[in-house]
Scaffold this motif. Structure first.
Motif, PDB file in Angstrom:
ATOM      1  N   GLU A 176      94.595   7.490  35.283  1.00  0.00           N
ATOM      2  CA  GLU A 176      95.599   8.277  35.718  1.00  0.00           C
ATOM      3  C   GLU A 176      95.652   9.083  37.159  1.00  0.00           C
ATOM      4  O   GLU A 176      94.550   9.047  37.495  1.00  0.00           O
ATOM      5  N   CYS A 177      96.663   9.180  38.026  1.00  0.00           N
ATOM      6  CA  CYS A 177      96.806   9.649  39.112  1.00  0.00           C
ATOM      7  C   CYS A 177      97.068  11.156  39.200  1.00  0.00           C
ATOM      8  O   CYS A 177      97.760  11.631  38.331  1.00  0.00           O
ATOM      9  N   GLU A 178      96.640  11.930  40.116  1.00  0.00           N
ATOM     10  CA  GLU A 178      96.992  13.334  40.252  1.00  0.00           C
ATOM     11  C   GLU A 178      96.965  13.502  41.755  1.00  0.00           C
ATOM     12  O   GLU A 178      96.372  12.950  42.661  1.00  0.00           O
ATOM     13  N   VAL A 202      95.449  12.357  46.767  1.00  0.00           N
ATOM     14  CA  VAL A 202      95.767  11.434  45.463  1.00  0.00           C
ATOM     15  C   VAL A 202      94.564  11.093  45.147  1.00  0.00           C
ATOM     16  O   VAL A 202      93.672  10.343  45.766  1.00  0.00           O
ATOM     17  N   CYS A 203      94.453  11.373  43.838  1.00  0.00           N
ATOM     18  CA  CYS A 203      93.003  11.023  43.141  1.00  0.00           C
ATOM     19  C   CYS A 203      93.376  10.278  41.946  1.00  0.00           C
ATOM     20  O   CYS A 203      94.229  10.656  41.015  1.00  0.00           O
ATOM     21  N   TYR A 204      92.565   8.942  41.589  1.00  0.00           N
ATOM     22  CA  TYR A 204      92.849   8.130  40.340  1.00  0.00           C
ATOM     23  C   TYR A 204      91.536   8.058  39.754  1.00  0.00           C
ATOM     24  O   TYR A 204      90.475   7.841  40.170  1.00  0.00           O
ATOM     25  N   GLY A 205      91.408   8.248  38.506  1.00  0.00           N
ATOM     26  CA  GLY A 205      90.352   8.286  37.656  1.00  0.00           C
ATOM     27  C   GLY A 205      90.444   9.039  36.406  1.00  0.00           C
ATOM     28  O   GLY A 205      91.662   9.518  36.035  1.00  0.00           O
ATOM     29  N   SER A 206      89.613   9.311  35.567  1.00  0.00           N
ATOM     30  CA  SER A 206      89.536  10.213  34.416  1.00  0.00           C
ATOM     31  C   SER A 206      89.829  11.452  34.858  1.00  0.00           C
ATOM     32  O   SER A 206      89.575  11.881  35.939  1.00  0.00           O
ATOM     33  N   GLU A 207      90.350  12.231  33.946  1.00  0.00           N
ATOM     34  CA  GLU A 207      90.669  13.847  34.076  1.00  0.00           C
ATOM     35  C   GLU A 207      89.252  14.441  34.546  1.00  0.00           C
ATOM     36  O   GLU A 207      89.332  15.292  35.624  1.00  0.00           O
ATOM     37  N   LYS A 208      88.017  14.236  33.928  1.00  0.00           N
ATOM     38  CA  LYS A 208      86.959  15.013  34.402  1.00  0.00           C
ATOM     39  C   LYS A 208      86.517  14.279  35.882  1.00  0.00           C
ATOM     40  O   LYS A 208      86.180  15.487  36.649  1.00  0.00           O
ATOM     41  N   GLU A 209      86.821  13.101  36.099  1.00  0.00           N
ATOM     42  CA  GLU A 209      86.432  12.677  37.559  1.00  0.00           C
ATOM     43  C   GLU A 209      87.404  13.315  38.502  1.00  0.00           C
ATOM     44  O   GLU A 209      86.873  13.841  39.715  1.00  0.00           O
ATOM     45  N   ARG A 210      88.668  13.361  38.396  1.00  0.00           N
ATOM     46  CA  ARG A 210      89.537  13.856  39.097  1.00  0.00           C
ATOM     47  C   ARG A 210      89.113  15.644  39.343  1.00  0.00           C
ATOM     48  O   ARG A 210      89.258  15.960  40.532  1.00  0.00           O
ATOM     49  N   ASN A 246      86.479  16.953  39.114  1.00  0.00           N
ATOM     50  CA  ASN A 246      84.983  17.029  39.897  1.00  0.00           C
ATOM     51  C   ASN A 246      85.369  16.737  41.311  1.00  0.00           C
ATOM     52  O   ASN A 246      85.001  17.468  42.221  1.00  0.00           O
ATOM     53  N   ILE A 247      86.134  15.725  41.661  1.00  0.00           N
ATOM     54  CA  ILE A 247      86.630  15.296  43.114  1.00  0.00           C
ATOM     55  C   ILE A 247      87.255  16.370  43.712  1.00  0.00           C
ATOM     56  O   ILE A 247      87.043  16.833  44.796  1.00  0.00           O
ATOM     57  N   PHE A 248      88.418  17.113  42.948  1.00  0.00           N
ATOM     58  CA  PHE A 248      89.083  18.101  43.551  1.00  0.00           C
ATOM     59  C   PHE A 248      88.194  19.240  43.944  1.00  0.00           C
ATOM     60  O   PHE A 248      88.304  19.997  44.816  1.00  0.00           O
ATOM     61  N   GLU A 249      87.322  19.441  42.985  1.00  0.00           N
ATOM     62  CA  GLU A 249      86.336  20.608  43.230  1.00  0.00           C
ATOM     63  C   GLU A 249      85.467  20.549  44.637  1.00  0.00           C
ATOM     64  O   GLU A 249      85.272  21.580  45.417  1.00  0.00           O
ATOM     65  N   LYS A 250      85.040  19.303  44.622  1.00  0.00           N
ATOM     66  CA  LYS A 250      84.219  18.838  45.890  1.00  0.00           C
ATOM     67  C   LYS A 250      84.826  19.094  46.879  1.00  0.00           C
ATOM     68  O   LYS A 250      84.599  19.594  48.359  1.00  0.00           O
ATOM     69  N   ILE A 251      86.260  18.551  46.948  1.00  0.00           N
ATOM     70  CA  ILE A 251      86.952  18.712  48.195  1.00  0.00           C
ATOM     71  C   ILE A 251      87.181  20.179  48.560  1.00  0.00           C
ATOM     72  O   ILE A 251      87.325  20.532  49.806  1.00  0.00           O
ATOM     73  N   HIS A 252      87.723  20.880  47.468  1.00  0.00           N
ATOM     74  CA  HIS A 252      87.834  22.409  47.851  1.00  0.00           C
ATOM     75  C   HIS A 252      86.612  23.072  48.366  1.00  0.00           C
ATOM     76  O   HIS A 252      86.711  23.845  49.424  1.00  0.00           O
ATOM     77  N   ASP A 253      85.336  22.645  47.909  1.00  0.00           N
ATOM     78  CA  ASP A 253      84.088  23.081  48.347  1.00  0.00           C
ATOM     79  C   ASP A 253      83.916  22.740  49.959  1.00  0.00           C
ATOM     80  O   ASP A 253      83.377  23.435  50.778  1.00  0.00           O
ATOM     81  N   GLU A 254      84.138  21.620  50.238  1.00  0.00           N
ATOM     82  CA  GLU A 254      84.018  21.023  51.603  1.00  0.00           C
ATOM     83  C   GLU A 254      84.703  21.618  52.590  1.00  0.00           C
ATOM     84  O   GLU A 254      84.447  22.040  53.493  1.00  0.00           O
ATOM     85  N   ARG A 255      86.076  21.921  52.208  1.00  0.00           N
ATOM     86  CA  ARG A 255      87.122  22.715  53.065  1.00  0.00           C
ATOM     87  C   ARG A 255      86.858  23.878  53.323  1.00  0.00           C
ATOM     88  O   ARG A 255      86.789  24.542  54.299  1.00  0.00           O
ATOM     89  N   LYS A 256      86.290  24.610  52.098  1.00  0.00           N
ATOM     90  CA  LYS A 256      85.785  26.238  52.372  1.00  0.00           C
ATOM     91  C   LYS A 256      84.611  26.158  53.227  1.00  0.00           C
ATOM     92  O   LYS A 256      84.764  27.004  54.121  1.00  0.00           O
ATOM     93  N   THR A 305      77.636   9.051  38.315  1.00  0.00           N
ATOM     94  CA  THR A 305      78.477  10.055  38.260  1.00  0.00           C
ATOM     95  C   THR A 305      80.034   9.848  38.057  1.00  0.00           C
ATOM     96  O   THR A 305      80.693  10.347  37.384  1.00  0.00           O
ATOM     97  N   PHE A 306      80.470   8.853  39.155  1.00  0.00           N
ATOM     98  CA  PHE A 306      81.811   8.537  39.245  1.00  0.00           C
ATOM     99  C   PHE A 306      81.945   7.040  38.949  1.00  0.00           C
ATOM    100  O   PHE A 306      81.307   6.385  39.441  1.00  0.00           O
ATOM    101  N   LEU A 307      82.455   6.739  37.660  1.00  0.00           N
ATOM    102  CA  LEU A 307      82.562   5.531  37.148  1.00  0.00           C
ATOM    103  C   LEU A 307      83.582   4.649  37.860  1.00  0.00           C
ATOM    104  O   LEU A 307      83.462   3.547  38.513  1.00  0.00           O
TER     105      LEU A 307
END
Length: 163
Positions: free
Chosen positions: A1-3, A16-24, A26-36, A67-69
């Motif tokens: 699924e895409c988000e 745009v992120c494609y993967g399981s809900e858990k992976e998405r 996690n990615i969006f959290e990492k992006i937020h942390d890097e931006r911050k 960690t990311f399949l």
């Protein structure tokens, strides 16, 4: 699924992120942390090329630890100064700058090869979207796809494409 998301403080960036809900998540959290973190250290927004490199390195390193399949991420932006920029990352240890990219159920090597044949510099954004939708229709037999865009036509803001 895409988000698809745009950071609340930077509507000229599409992620745009494609993967399981858990992976998405996690990615969006990492992006937020890097931006911050970048904003704290440098007192300005992180350039999309640097964000792409940091998240790409994170995903590639994490793939070896499972960690990311299966995850794919696209970063896109547009500014008056730099024009359009698009970068992709996937868990197959591939990431780079690109003109266009497909993720999700219609992604295939054949679709990517057809996409590569498009003469990007000589077409406007609407023509490019038409060509991409045509490829998806040929490959997947499906005209119902979600398309978002960012560019001069949208005043640099990320939005859903409306023909």
């Amino acid at each position: 699924e895409c988000e698809i998301r745009s950071p609340a403080d930077e509507l000229n960036v599409a992620i745009v992120c494609y993967g399981s809900e858990k992976e998405r998540k996690n990615i969006f959290e990492k992006i937020h942390d890097e931006r911050k973190l970048y904003k704290i250290v440098h007192n300005k927004s992180i350039p999309i090329s640097i964000l792409h490199d940091r998240i790409g390195n994170l995903i590639q390193g994490s793939c070896h630890q499972n960690t990311f399949l299966k995850v794919e991420v696209i970063f896109a932006t547009w500014t008056e100064i730099n024009g359009s920029e698009m970068y992709f990352i996937d868990s197959n240890e591939e990431y780079s700058k690109c003109f266009a990219w497909m993720i999700g159920k219609h992604e295939s090597q054949e679709a990517k090869m057809m996409l590569d044949k498009i003469n990007f510099p000589n077409l406007c954004a609407r023509q490019l979207i038409f060509e991409a939708k045509k490829i998806v229709s040929i490959i997947g037999g499906d005209d119902q796809i979600d398309v978002s865009w960012i560019g001069k036509e949208t005043n640099g803001l990320h939005e859903k494409y409306k023909p």
